[in-house]
Design an enzyme around this catalytic site. Sequence first.
Site, short mmCIF file in Angstrom:
data_model
loop_
_atom_site.label_atom_id
_atom_site.label_comp_id
_atom_site.label_asym_id
_atom_site.label_seq_id
_atom_site.Cartn_x
_atom_site.Cartn_y
_atom_site.Cartn_z
N SER A 171 0.84 -1.19 0.00
CA SER A 171 0.00 0.00 0.00
C SER A 171 0.88 1.25 0.00
O SER A 171 1.87 1.32 0.73
CB SER A 171 -0.89 -0.05 1.25
OG SER A 171 -1.81 0.98 1.21
N GLU A 172 0.51 2.22 -0.85
CA GLU A 172 1.38 3.38 -1.08
C GLU A 172 1.49 4.31 0.13
O GLU A 172 2.37 5.15 0.18
CB GLU A 172 0.89 4.17 -2.29
CG GLU A 172 -0.44 4.87 -2.05
CD GLU A 172 -1.11 5.30 -3.35
OE1 GLU A 172 -1.17 4.49 -4.28
OE2 GLU A 172 -1.57 6.44 -3.41
N ASN A 173 0.58 4.14 1.08
CA ASN A 173 0.68 4.99 2.27
C ASN A 173 1.67 4.43 3.28
O ASN A 173 1.87 5.02 4.34
CB ASN A 173 -0.69 5.18 2.92
CG ASN A 173 -1.26 3.88 3.41
OD1 ASN A 173 -1.25 2.88 2.70
ND2 ASN A 173 -1.73 3.88 4.64
N GLY A 174 2.30 3.30 2.98
CA GLY A 174 3.39 2.86 3.82
C GLY A 174 3.22 1.54 4.54
O GLY A 174 3.64 1.41 5.69
N ALA A 210 7.84 3.79 -0.31
CA ALA A 210 6.65 3.23 -0.95
C ALA A 210 6.71 3.42 -2.46
O ALA A 210 6.46 2.50 -3.24
CB ALA A 210 5.39 3.89 -0.39
#
Lengths: 220, 226
Positions: B53-56, B95
Amino acid sequence: MKKIVSAKEAVKEIKDGATIMIGGFLSCGVPDKLIDALIEQNTQNLTMICNDTSYPNADKGKLIVNKQIKKLVTTHIGTNPETGRQMNTGEIDVELTPMGTLVERIRAKGAGLGGVLAPTGVGTIIENGKKTMEVDGKKYIFEKPIGADFALIYGTKVDRFGNVSFYGTTRNMNTVMATAADTVIVQADEIVDEINPNEVVIPGIFIDCIVEREKDLETV
Amino acid sequence: MELTLLSKEKTREIIAKRAAKEFKSGDVVTLGIGLPTEVANYIPEDQHVIFQSENGLLGVGKNTIGDNMDKRITNAGGICVEIKKGACFYDAATALSMMRGGHIDATVLGALQVDEEGSLANWMIPNKLVPGMGGAMDLVIGSKRVIIAMEHTNKNGEAKIVKKCTLPLTAYREVDLIITERCVFDVTSVGLVLTEINPMFSMDDIKESVSADFIISDNLTYMNID
């Protein structure tokens, strides 16, 4: 030892027309008390650099609704219809940037680099008006560094030396933003005497002052 | 037209179930918001697909509810989630390095339009809907495989699989596979190849609802729609 101040005190130097960066991914890992203080102060004509504009009634989104933002550099506005509305009426100037490009532009500023070469957006409108360059047969877009007068960031635990550690997915843009502004204000869930040096994520050298938020996470 | 044959729910289920077959154990996969998120529901428990997930967060688990919600652990849609064994947290630079740098095995995304060259438009309709691209452009550029999982036509029944995208592109020629409730296309160097068809639809249905040229695979099979 870093200055520990109130949220109100911390944002006092942010004047009309300033450029600010605000950490957070939607409402996660966002310095909400600093934003509230900025709303209270009603600073105008701000340029805001952030991952997204959150929701209309939350953190970064409230600055949009309160019409304090003149220019916005961000990656996503879909969760806040008010940003889209102000963009369509021309009240706010919005620059939409791929997330990876925004984060590296900020990192470049903080790392003293002259820009980055990004493959992202080649063959799309992101390329318009920008220099491109081929490296080993692959095309890249030259993207300039971006910094701010102030960075408002979140930290889970911050020690008196300004060292920051994080819990969960709260790191997001906070880490790079800490390196790329003249003044960096961190809102801590908790201020501690010392963080184990092995667990420090943002070295204290990047931090100018600390604001402690009460420990009630329910209000985040 | 036969468009009312499938309910909205069944349509999404067919697409998500089919997309879930594209992975193998150990794959690192990033799912887009909306329909692509539902793909996770159809991956067998014993198949160890790792969601990024790109938010970490690498190792995204199920959504949490009630007392188990921790507002400091979310997915890219801002929803509180569990984390899987072996999970890790990281910042946005890391990320996006994963996503842009070729470290993600596959991504599943929705689309407004996909064309016969594999170009994708999914981030804006000028003057109408401009949500922004978030990490999608980086993901499409960098993922080893780009899978589009989308409803076959738009709300007005117009083709989304087109000869050339007319909406602003997310990326030029990066799509590998297109999955809809009616069919599956491989995007190849010689153009779109129809590999699967939903038995509820005829070849004419497909031809009428796609405005791109395509080749019919010699090994054309029926999609499983159970």
